[in-house]
Design a protein around this motif. Structure first.
Motif, PDB file in Angstrom:
ATOM      1  N   VAL C 170       0.850  -1.197   0.000  1.00  0.00           N
ATOM      2  CA  VAL C 170       0.000   0.000   0.000  1.00  0.00           C
ATOM      3  C   VAL C 170       0.881   1.241   0.000  1.00  0.00           C
ATOM      4  N   GLN C 171       0.584   2.172  -0.883  1.00  0.00           N
ATOM      5  CA  GLN C 171       1.209   3.493  -0.802  1.00  0.00           C
ATOM      6  C   GLN C 171       0.089   4.493  -0.674  1.00  0.00           C
ATOM      7  N   VAL C 172       0.150   5.326   0.347  1.00  0.00           N
ATOM      8  CA  VAL C 172      -0.871   6.363   0.454  1.00  0.00           C
ATOM      9  C   VAL C 172      -0.176   7.684   0.724  1.00  0.00           C
ATOM     10  N   GLU C 173      -0.671   8.726   0.105  1.00  0.00           N
ATOM     11  CA  GLU C 173      -0.112  10.044   0.364  1.00  0.00           C
ATOM     12  C   GLU C 173      -1.245  11.052   0.345  1.00  0.00           C
ATOM     13  N   TYR C 174      -1.092  12.060   1.168  1.00  0.00           N
ATOM     14  CA  TYR C 174      -2.032  13.176   1.130  1.00  0.00           C
ATOM     15  C   TYR C 174      -1.159  14.426   1.158  1.00  0.00           C
ATOM     16  N   VAL C 175      -1.015  15.035   0.007  1.00  0.00           N
ATOM     17  CA  VAL C 175      -0.073  16.132  -0.161  1.00  0.00           C
ATOM     18  C   VAL C 175      -0.842  17.388  -0.536  1.00  0.00           C
ATOM     19  N   GLN C 176      -0.644  18.432   0.245  1.00  0.00           N
ATOM     20  CA  GLN C 176      -1.267  19.721  -0.015  1.00  0.00           C
ATOM     21  C   GLN C 176      -0.207  20.813   0.032  1.00  0.00           C
ATOM     22  N   GLY C 177      -0.560  21.969  -0.476  1.00  0.00           N
ATOM     23  CA  GLY C 177       0.384  23.086  -0.472  1.00  0.00           C
ATOM     24  C   GLY C 177      -0.081  24.274   0.348  1.00  0.00           C
ATOM     25  N   GLY C 178      -1.151  24.088   1.088  1.00  0.00           N
ATOM     26  CA  GLY C 178      -1.759  25.226   1.776  1.00  0.00           C
ATOM     27  C   GLY C 178      -0.851  25.907   2.794  1.00  0.00           C
ATOM     28  N   LYS C 179       0.135  25.166   3.308  1.00  0.00           N
ATOM     29  CA  LYS C 179       1.040  25.766   4.288  1.00  0.00           C
ATOM     30  C   LYS C 179       2.469  25.833   3.749  1.00  0.00           C
ATOM     31  N   ALA C 180       2.589  25.992   2.438  1.00  0.00           N
ATOM     32  CA  ALA C 180       3.919  26.042   1.812  1.00  0.00           C
ATOM     33  C   ALA C 180       4.500  27.443   1.777  1.00  0.00           C
ATOM     34  N   ASP C 181       3.639  28.416   1.881  1.00  0.00           N
ATOM     35  CA  ASP C 181       4.130  29.792   1.770  1.00  0.00           C
ATOM     36  C   ASP C 181       4.952  30.136   3.006  1.00  0.00           C
ATOM     37  N   GLU C 182       6.259  30.270   2.819  1.00  0.00           N
ATOM     38  CA  GLU C 182       7.151  30.432   3.963  1.00  0.00           C
ATOM     39  C   GLU C 182       7.199  31.866   4.472  1.00  0.00           C
ATOM     40  N   SER C 183       6.526  32.751   3.773  1.00  0.00           N
ATOM     41  CA  SER C 183       6.492  34.121   4.267  1.00  0.00           C
ATOM     42  C   SER C 183       5.622  34.194   5.532  1.00  0.00           C
ATOM     43  N   LYS C 184       4.760  33.197   5.709  1.00  0.00           N
ATOM     44  CA  LYS C 184       4.001  33.142   6.963  1.00  0.00           C
ATOM     45  C   LYS C 184       4.113  31.729   7.536  1.00  0.00           C
ATOM     46  N   PRO C 185       5.279  31.411   8.145  1.00  0.00           N
ATOM     47  CA  PRO C 185       5.471  30.038   8.625  1.00  0.00           C
ATOM     48  C   PRO C 185       4.505  29.647   9.722  1.00  0.00           C
ATOM     49  N   ASP C 186       4.057  30.617  10.504  1.00  0.00           N
ATOM     50  CA  ASP C 186       3.281  30.260  11.684  1.00  0.00           C
ATOM     51  C   ASP C 186       2.078  31.181  11.830  1.00  0.00           C
ATOM     52  N   PRO C 187       1.033  30.899  11.118  1.00  0.00           N
ATOM     53  CA  PRO C 187      -0.122  31.810  11.093  1.00  0.00           C
ATOM     54  C   PRO C 187      -0.928  31.731  12.372  1.00  0.00           C
ATOM     55  N   THR C 188      -0.345  32.208  13.450  1.00  0.00           N
ATOM     56  CA  THR C 188      -1.035  32.101  14.729  1.00  0.00           C
ATOM     57  C   THR C 188      -2.011  33.239  14.982  1.00  0.00           C
ATOM     58  N   SER C 189      -2.123  34.117  14.021  1.00  0.00           N
ATOM     59  CA  SER C 189      -3.222  35.068  14.120  1.00  0.00           C
ATOM     60  C   SER C 189      -4.057  34.926  12.848  1.00  0.00           C
ATOM     61  N   GLY C 190      -5.121  35.705  12.744  1.00  0.00           N
ATOM     62  CA  GLY C 190      -5.963  35.600  11.551  1.00  0.00           C
ATOM     63  C   GLY C 190      -7.223  34.821  11.846  1.00  0.00           C
ATOM     64  N   PRO C 191      -8.141  34.795  10.890  1.00  0.00           N
ATOM     65  CA  PRO C 191      -9.488  34.277  11.152  1.00  0.00           C
ATOM     66  C   PRO C 191      -9.517  32.795  11.534  1.00  0.00           C
ATOM     67  N   ARG C 192      -8.548  32.014  11.037  1.00  0.00           N
ATOM     68  CA  ARG C 192      -8.583  30.591  11.370  1.00  0.00           C
ATOM     69  C   ARG C 192      -7.396  30.193  12.247  1.00  0.00           C
TER      70      ARG C 192
END
Lengths: 393, 393, 393, 393
Positions: C170-192
């Motif tokens: 079995v090979q399974v992967e779940y790959v997204q890019g939603g947190k790839a933007d390194e200009s905001k590594p840690d979005p600890t503020s904001g609506p979500r």
């Protein structure tokens, strides 16, 4: 180790002489690469250019021995004919307008011929050449290389084996973008400006250049003649003086119908030769840009993707692959398959043997003649307000 | 006309002697084809088999002249070294366990070497060979051919040019189905039974056969070393005595992370070598089965499909394509690109010239050593209950 | 006209009350859309937000009648329980940390429950909830929606029918890019920003968000438990305080092996959930981004592409398609299939009937518990230097 | 939470009455699903069949209240017109030959109309209906649903924004295999035998069924009229009494050229509506079977794959997606987008507001008229030996 049929039959390679393919020729490099790929040819002589000085320089550059670098075709043909170790076969990769003269001269000197497409610039020339090749009983191989891909061969083999049923529908397109840039609608100057000269390229530049490939591919896969066309050729780019598209409705000899579309004005498209053939038992689909895949959709069963040497590969396709499944071969290998089969048939002829019937699927002068008849019918139709025209009058 | 660098530099082709590649060898045919493709080599001599009689017969079959058909490696190396027109370069395409001896002997006789992968069966051999090649200042070219595809070169070039940003993530897999048929879990007899003998194939059959390609491709594209692994190797087919899969977690030298998966037990899969590399600016994806496409997904812009010689092609990829865009080249051309670059560098060495830096991206003994270190680390980890192991201890 | 099972069984639609899904909630809109799609639910009541004022405003905005717009969960559950025409089923689409309390309360009030994934934030909560749902004999449906696609159902059905043979890999992967933007590594503020708070999202944000889907999909298709993991979780983006990737080696209950890879830091990738399952008879491959295709490569026969309602569709997949072949359904329909089957089973329960066994493939609290056990084992392994850890201790 | 424009404008849903869509109707289910999907309609009344008894039974089955289950269209229209809470809009999903009467009656009663395609069976009817809809100032929405996909809307928006340049070439095909099985060439009996009756389906079954979609898609994406056609329609399956293919060459109003190909006799093909549009700046390509991808090949830059809500998405496409990028929507959502925009425009009309211009891209009676003119011109051309015929005489 793959068997080398020419070595097996003759104990030596075929000796190849080339006409054309000098500096700046993409197709010349490809012909020589194709000849080299399977080690059945030895390049021994050449007239590399119509300019004698450039011919000799280019022949030196590719390593031909000094005594077999020729300045003219006439000189090469008579000299190579006389030599004990003279060329067996002449390959022609010159501009279209000299195919006829060169091929005729080669046949007259008794050589087998490999000729770039389109075969000639007119139907009359094509008829004469076809007749000559037939009379001389020489191999005449026309490099409609797209029929050399393993998967177009598989498509043909599946049709011949009845796996697709009776052919009903054909869609073929050859779409390129090389003439889409409208900042230069009419490139009548520049290094390849002669390619836009009808005197050198025949009735239709676009049909000769790419339409003839599309036409041959339909016939190759379906094993049917296109008998009637209703067509329009023209230019969509304003101010352009040569055709940049041709569309046609097709009628095939068995009643099948089809559509044909070629253009070089599709911005951003690279080399999209694509064909779909539907028979009573299923539909085949192939796209040159991913040539290692053939889609087959059988009636009432899951769609399949066939691959070279994958399960279900038929003999005609098997012999067109050099590698185990999953190792894609490309355009050069497809081109080389034409040379490869021609070598086997020429070697058999020299040895007085019957060739392997599977080697006999490469395009010949008969295909070249059919191609010229098609081009003339298309242009006739277009000039006659898209009348239905017979291809074989 | 494409320039032939070797002809341009030396005025002649390189003279090639081969070791191995006799009857039944797929890879031998491929090596010779690759050497032939770009016309920079002339095959002049060979020891085609470890069995002297078969060696001579096979050499005759492929057309070598009688005096250069050799029965033993020692004989060939000394004889070719003595000849005025002796071989320049020796290509080795024997089973893995003889790579070391043959390559070492060739280097000792002063030849440049082209060697099939994996370079050796042990780290110690790899270190010795790398040291020898370095001391002798000879070219040592290792045929990790997948790095020869235009689009893997484009991927590397994009990384080197900074277009992908700092590398963060790597997924590589090499999945085949050749050993999926469970009716024969352990093919210890038959024509290629030796391929299952660890004594001849080293620590790990699967890692040597395909894992080393996956490892090299990661390093080639990312320009980073894999420094630590956490791995498991084993057999999923019951009753099998050799490994048919290996999985590993990867740590790269810059802190990037990755995953590695190779197997030959995936029923129906052909030759799926696949890699995805994500950097801070975008993600590259390439699949060997459709090698003419490279997917690039830039951060915040539409996904792109790059093609050989298409828009945006960088120099390292350009020199790996022989044809205009849209005419797919395949596995043989990718393999030939390794030979092609090696030829240019060897010719430069012979001529005492500095080679074109763009020719210096083919795999060498340094890559072969890195590959053996990786294989040993993976096996060490697997035997130690998937501990994290350093690749460069 | 498609049959509406709930109308057929009960003569009316199921009455649905929702918790969560207010302004800005993507998943809330999707839940309500899914409920609406097949016309088996009537939305009758809701607590749309944990903020009472926003809850009432949002309930008005989506058209709930005034007397069934609730400010608190407790109020809604008791009020709806008392009404003659009260809700049958409660759907929960709140942040993860309130799933447990809300679901437990709904079960205590005797409602069937549909709950967003991951089921809870801890194994203990998951065990308690699973036990409660079992004791109360209520339907507990967990929206691992990717198992609702026709082609993941077809994959499962093919495995269950033995068409894939014994599972090996079995090979399974779940790959997204939603947190790839390194200009905001840690979005600890904001609506979500709350989505990055471990207190609200449990042990592992990434495993809860996407890893749990990958885990469920493996189990759903293979019908096997993952029993051991060797994993690493961490952040590849410098300065990031939460995990943005997790890799793991997998051992399945039957001895099969696998690899697991999830990340949200792959720049430019959208939503690439992908799985490949190899059995002794063939290999399945599915990619969420083109969900209407399932690749099946049988051992020794041409590769197939299966499509919804295409030839060879099995019953479990058939009931997941609303349209004839060639009309792609998407993510909303896959999501709706979970609601659809749950409706049929809930309606059967209410009517005291045995449900159609084909309706019983949606994820339940047992799957939610397995998911939490997996997440905990992965984190345990990662914290223990990638030790092998049992999922079911 | 997505905004519901109708709720926002009117504070309530639109009240929908349906004509047709009873037992066995695929398209009826789809219309109702599309109306339901975005929660802007409430189904309040229906005449579900032309058979009064079946009409009432079906209306009960889908849950309509007893007093709004109607046996005849006339009864429903007058009754609903009189009610305080009567329907706002009438949706027609009956066989083609009754579209005209039903739509005319609905308009006469002052209803907005949503009508299945093709709009009518003749040009005359189409003209009358278009005139009536215009005079009554009612919304007339025609469900050419393929123009509702996010990526066909993106294609149109890119053309409108000038990103594709001046349109030069169009290829459109709609290829299906539903009538490929030659064991039943002429299904004149059976449950849907009426669909083969020209009296009920107009001049051309295949052009009404699928050709009209292809025609509309060309106009929708290019924003250009097709002004001349040269066509052939006929049957390729022997013994068939209705057309199973139509091919045509196209001339567009700005001088662009195109080709058109529709068939239902392509064995194994599912629902391949495909279009390629080349402009002076690039080429767009879209295939309904993978609707979430739009290929764009800009002149001189790498080929792109656009996705719903991916980078570069324009407003017209954005409003057609309900989910973040990477979560594919399908045929039902594309269909629903037509209903969604119609709802917003109808709600605005009722409220006396100007609608959002972005909502005004759904097909109308003007498109229905253009479609009928095209079909008549194609048939005229075919009957006249493929003469060039003007579409707007």
């Amino acid at each position: 180790m793959n068997v080398n049929p020419t070595m097996a039959i003759l104990g030596r390679r075929l000796r190849l002489a080339v006409i054309g393919g000098g500096p700046g020729s993409f197709i010349g490099s490809m012909h020589r690469l194709a000849a080299r790929l399977d080690d059945q040819y030895e390049l021994v002589a050449g007239v590399m250019s119509s300019d004698p000085q450039r011919a000799l320089a280019a022949a030196k550059e590719i390593g031909l021995p000094e005594d077999r670098r020729y300045a003219t075709v006439a000189e090469m043909l008579s000299s190579e004919r006389r030599r004990q170790d003279g060329a067996d076969v002449v390959a022609i990769m010159t501009p279209n307008d000299s195919h006829f003269d060169n091929a005729m001269a080669a046949l007259e000197h008794g050589f087998d011929v490999i000729c770039d497409k389109p075969m000639t610039n007119t139907v009359e020339e094509a008829q004469a050449l076809h007749q000559k090749a037939t009379e001389e009983q020489r191999v005449f191989c026309l490099t409609h290389n797209y029929s050399g891909y393993p998967m177009t061969r598989q498509a043909r083999a599946m049709v011949l084996a009845g796996e697709v049923g009776e052919i009903r529908l054909v869609q073929v397109e050859y779409v390129q973008g090389g003439k889409a840039d409208e900042s230069k609608p009419d490139p009548t100057s520049g290094p390849r400006s002669w390619t836009f000269d009808p005197a050198r390229n025949g009735l239709s530049l676009i049909l000769g250049a790419i339409g003839s490939h599309a036409h041959h591919l339909v016939r190759f896969i379906t094993n049917l003649e296109i008998t009637e066309v209703c067509a329009e050729a023209g230019a969509v780019v304003p101010g352009r003086k040569f055709d940049d598209y041709t569309g046609a409705l097709l009628r095939l000899m068995n009643g099948a119908r089809g559509v044909f579309w070629v253009t070089q004005a599709a911005a951003g498209v690279e080399n999209c030769l694509q064909i779909r053939v539907s028979g009573s038992k299923g539909t085949l689909e192939w796209r040159q840009e991913v040539p290692q895949r053939l889609s087959f959709r059988p009636l009432g069963a899951p769609a399949q993707t066939r691959t070279p040497n994958g399960p279900g590969t038929l003999d005609l396709a098997k012999r067109a692959s050099r590698i185990v499944a999953g190792h894609p071969e490309g355009f050069p290998e497809g081109f080389a398959n034409i040379y490869k089969d021609a070598a086997e048939v020429i070697a058999s002829r020299i040895a007085g043997l019957d060739p392997d019937p599977l080697a006999l699927h490469f395009p010949t002068s008969a295909d070249g003649l059919a191609g010229m008849l098609f081009i003339e019918a298309v242009i006739r139709s277009s000039r006659n307000n898209s009348s239905w025209e017979k291809v074989f009058p």
